[in-house]
Scaffold this active site. Structure first.
Site, mmCIF file in Angstrom:
data_model
loop_
_atom_site.group_PDB
_atom_site.id
_atom_site.type_symbol
_atom_site.label_atom_id
_atom_site.label_comp_id
_atom_site.label_asym_id
_atom_site.label_seq_id
_atom_site.Cartn_x
_atom_site.Cartn_y
_atom_site.Cartn_z
ATOM 1 N N ASP D 8 0.801 -1.220 0.000
ATOM 2 C CA ASP D 8 0.000 0.000 0.000
ATOM 3 C C ASP D 8 0.846 1.288 0.000
ATOM 4 O OD1 ASP D 8 -1.538 -2.234 1.009
ATOM 5 O OD2 ASP D 8 -3.106 -0.849 1.604
ATOM 6 N N GLU D 39 -4.473 2.086 -3.062
ATOM 7 C CA GLU D 39 -5.733 2.558 -2.460
ATOM 8 C C GLU D 39 -5.560 3.772 -1.555
ATOM 9 O OE1 GLU D 39 -7.796 0.292 0.442
ATOM 10 O OE2 GLU D 39 -6.077 0.223 1.766
ATOM 11 N N ASN D 40 -4.302 4.032 -1.118
ATOM 12 C CA ASN D 40 -4.059 5.197 -0.262
ATOM 13 C C ASN D 40 -3.122 6.196 -0.913
ATOM 14 O OD1 ASN D 40 -3.727 2.499 1.790
ATOM 15 N ND2 ASN D 40 -5.369 3.933 2.270
ATOM 16 N N ASN D 67 -10.324 -1.488 0.262
ATOM 17 C CA ASN D 67 -11.517 -0.910 0.889
ATOM 18 C C ASN D 67 -11.540 0.620 0.765
ATOM 19 O OD1 ASN D 67 -9.262 -1.180 2.703
ATOM 20 N ND2 ASN D 67 -10.592 -0.436 4.340
ATOM 21 N N HIS D 68 -10.392 1.234 0.455
ATOM 22 C CA HIS D 68 -10.364 2.695 0.301
ATOM 23 C C HIS D 68 -10.536 3.136 -1.156
ATOM 24 C CE1 HIS D 68 -9.493 3.837 4.414
ATOM 25 N NE2 HIS D 68 -8.620 2.864 4.484
ATOM 26 N N HIS D 149 -6.785 -8.143 -0.355
ATOM 27 C CA HIS D 149 -6.789 -6.989 0.531
ATOM 28 C C HIS D 149 -7.708 -7.304 1.709
ATOM 29 C CE1 HIS D 149 -5.865 -2.711 1.042
ATOM 30 N NE2 HIS D 149 -7.063 -2.606 1.597
ATOM 31 N N HIS D 174 -3.313 -4.359 2.959
ATOM 32 C CA HIS D 174 -4.296 -3.674 3.821
ATOM 33 C C HIS D 174 -3.802 -3.341 5.227
ATOM 34 C CE1 HIS D 174 -7.964 -2.381 5.769
ATOM 35 N NE2 HIS D 174 -7.901 -3.363 6.612
ATOM 36 N N HIS D 176 -0.808 -2.615 6.228
ATOM 37 C CA HIS D 176 0.299 -1.659 6.207
ATOM 38 C C HIS D 176 1.468 -2.096 7.097
ATOM 39 C CE1 HIS D 176 -2.214 1.990 4.574
ATOM 40 N NE2 HIS D 176 -2.659 0.845 4.091
#
Ligand SMILES: [Fe+2]
Ligand SMILES: [Fe+2]
Ligand SMILES: [Fe+2]
Ligand SMILES: [Fe+2]
Ligand SMILES: [Fe+2]
Ligand SMILES: [Fe+2]
Ligand SMILES: [Fe+2]
Ligand SMILES: [Fe+2]
Lengths: 260, 260, 260, 260
Positions: D8, D39-40, D67-68, D149, D174, D176
């Site tokens: 991520d 995603e981030n 999910n983000h 994820h 996910h 991190h």
């Protein structure tokens, strides 16, 4: 001595229900004191000073909150100055605002109001049972009314029964659906699992149904907006007994105001 | 055409409520068909063949289940042979038992019964919205009745509104607390968020209050046992309209049987 | 001064890993003190007196626990008498057993051991941050070692950083997967998000893979059984500095014992 | 044939790590294809077209999400046009964007990339096991790489083992936090529970530590901001075997770029 406690007021429609429906209830039922849950009063998310003042203006004496307390950032500006606004008591020490208050009714009778948050399927707050147990001796009041803002029915009924005989009422909020289990428990505490929704009748928890339905079926984030149209006021009326400091009766209220 | 749907039957006290209270309701209300949620019928956890037969013997036509379906391992022995027992439809393909059934009432009228599980704060099952949408064309019945066994009020109201006009009733179970929001929705579907508890009146969700309270206050695991004493039957009566396949009315039922 | 902290020991395979692999590690690395997480030591669920004694017999000085502390009911019989067994400190007051202990190493050096439970996706225990903050002044020891038994990485890293410089080590347990982020934080606290699994190599978290896979794909309840075959010991070695009471280094350990 | 999969990427610091550290890794390790979880990538929450283009410009071939995915609303404007951006496959049918893609490397070799979301402690998406099982026959590629994820280690290891021998790699994202359990499973699938964080070293999951700590200790909502200072790139290098379509080796990568 009669108390009206109103369930979660959601947005403008909820405030309209209070404005249009509450005066008649207060008069007909000879209500002495009104408490309402206001965690969704401003656009469905949190509360502002203006909205709180509007609701006090309609005749609500005290507003309680819940897991949505902090949704509108304005609250940090006025919560410490608004002694009629009660946020959940079982947030950590140092949380802005107050978790309970004692209010004097005209007659000199003192009513303690406590707001508690549940933990099951909710936020990581302090134990509501232990928090209330430790707080009770500090509340110098004739009656103590607890708004238990929680999701799980076991936790709500559990708290009601645990404090049966120790407080005048344990009234549930948060699910926005009124339950039909209102009752004075065996030791004298008035109990209901949820007071229900004060807001738009044709809605999902007070919000327009389209966005929650989209969220439920697509799992994509949605902005929710407050429902319009017909609106309802839900809650309970609790008759209090000065000799015992407990409840004599609890009666469900649900009134609808048609939008014409 | 009148249907009685009874909320979660919890253990012996719940079965006693059915035995003692249901016959009079059926007769007075001229009920044609009875469905009940039986996920807690055996000691509060799951169901056995013997308990299911006992309940059919009292006059229940169909039993629906929920997240407690598999609590009693006996179910794996008889679920495939019991065509009146419906477990949640939205478990994965290959799950033992059936997720819906179509039943013929004496008059020849066919009633479809579907059981669905919610996902919010619940198990990881398939989407209840999509599952039902895909299933509906397969149900050859005059009326379709959905038991939506779910926790979150938004998910329950959402499903009711999403299928308004497509099924005769969406009736919620699982929380063991009857809600006061029964209503025929605008397109003709009877809806209530929860049918409530059929079981011991002085209880927490049908269980003796000591153990749940210990669990809530100590966080230590507890064995729960079914409450005794006075018992109640909760549910709704739905009047169905053969012309539309939808609902004419929905009325809450709550009867108490005193333990003397 | 060197400490070995061993990750969650799962069942017989985990105990075998300790027996077969720990002696050499202790000797080669000149370990002064050994702590291990034992919440899954008895058949994967909880711990018994016999299993605890077996592990002490292999040379483990202190056992910490977690959310599985109470899975085996035997623990209530001996937890109050076993001063080397530490359960999460942030259970409510009155919980059986102790949440921390101070142990004297041969040299006279005192090591404080604290066990804490996370709250995110876990049980409803007291705030681990506040609990530890209030406890620290009471721990009269040269070094304080914290086993933070938690799920969410944010909560674990957060606690490590919050108490950086105040305790000698914050070592995560619970996920049964060793992380690669071991490090002495800037103020001197040794940190790792998770120590990992001590148990069967070919497994899902130490259990035979069939049942968890069945659970994951069918959502039906399953009994889990401890994996057999090759087994591993995971953990960290922390070098402690007597002058500062903090950590000099942290090194990951993972050793495999082949089953022949 | 060598693949680099990067964990991520969080905000500007994460993108800086890619820019400063990836070229040398690609050259020294002779990497043929680079995938990264993005995603981030935009300020810690979601991704924008500009940020995606920036990352492609640094030499990333494919970006996966999680999910983000939908945090930054801009994504709805470009996700359907960006064939290198893969969102979780197990969202409901009709979700914008694509859940997998097949990409041709210079040599003509085809790599399938699938993104899946876990359900335990996560969103209510479709079953990742069933989704992947049904999808696999449709992927016409020499190798299939899965970014799973997810939060729970059991679900991640479970999926890896379930598809062992069927896909070339199941790589977790996910949390991190990089895990130390990388391994080629017995049937040839490369597996790691989590690739870890690409972003600020002194951080909580890539965010400045103050706000997450405030959230953890006060339970009040906080705005999070991306950490600055030294930054790291984490991930794995997977060697792929054209004859089997599976993995030969998996090696963890963690490089730090000092901020001077
Ligand atoms: Fe609310
Ligand atoms: Fe709420
Ligand atoms: Fe139930
Ligand atoms: Fe249930
Ligand atoms: Fe464990
Ligand atoms: Fe654990
Ligand atoms: Fe992420
Ligand atoms: Fe994520």
């Amino acid at each position: 001595m009669k108390l009206l406690f109103i369930g979660d007021i959601v947005g403008r429609a909820g405030r309209r229900a209070v404005r249009e429906l509450m005066p008649a209830i207060k008069e007909e039922e000879e209500i002495d004191f009104v408490i309402a849950n206001g965690e969704n009063a401003a656009g469905g998310f949190g509360i502002t000073n203006k909205v709180a003042e509007e609701l006090y203006g309609y005749g609500i004496d005290v507003l309680t909150m819940g897991n949505h307390t902090w949704d509108n950032k304005e609250i940090f500006d006025f919560i410490d100055d608004d002694s009629n606004l009660i946020r959940p008591y079982n947030y950590p020490p140092g949380t802005p605002g107050r978790g309970y208050g004692v209010y004097e009714v005209e007659s000199g009778i003192k009513i303690g109001v406590v707001n508690l948050l549940g933990r099951i399927f909710m936020d990581n707050v302090d134990c509501p049972f232990r928090s209330l147990e430790e707080l009770l001796p500090d509340i110098e009041a004739d009656f103590t009314i607890v708004d238990f803002h929680a999701e799980a029915t076991a936790e709500k009924i559990g708290l009601g029964r645990y404090f049966d005989g120790e407080v005048a009422a344990v009234l549930g909020t948060h699910t926005h659906v009124q339950t039909a289990d209102e009752k004075v428990l065996s030791e004298g505490t008035a109990y209901i699992t949820d007071l229900g929704l004060t807001g738009g009748v044709e809605s999902i928890l007070g919000m327009k149904e389209e966005e929650p339905l989209k969220k439920l079926t697509t799992q994509l984030p949605q902005r929710f907006s407050v429902a319009t149209g017909d609106t309802q006021l839900t809650g309970v009326i609790v008759e209090l007994d000065l000799e015992t400091g407990l409840a004599e009766s609890i009666t469900r209220v649900r009134e609808v105001h048609l939008n014409q």
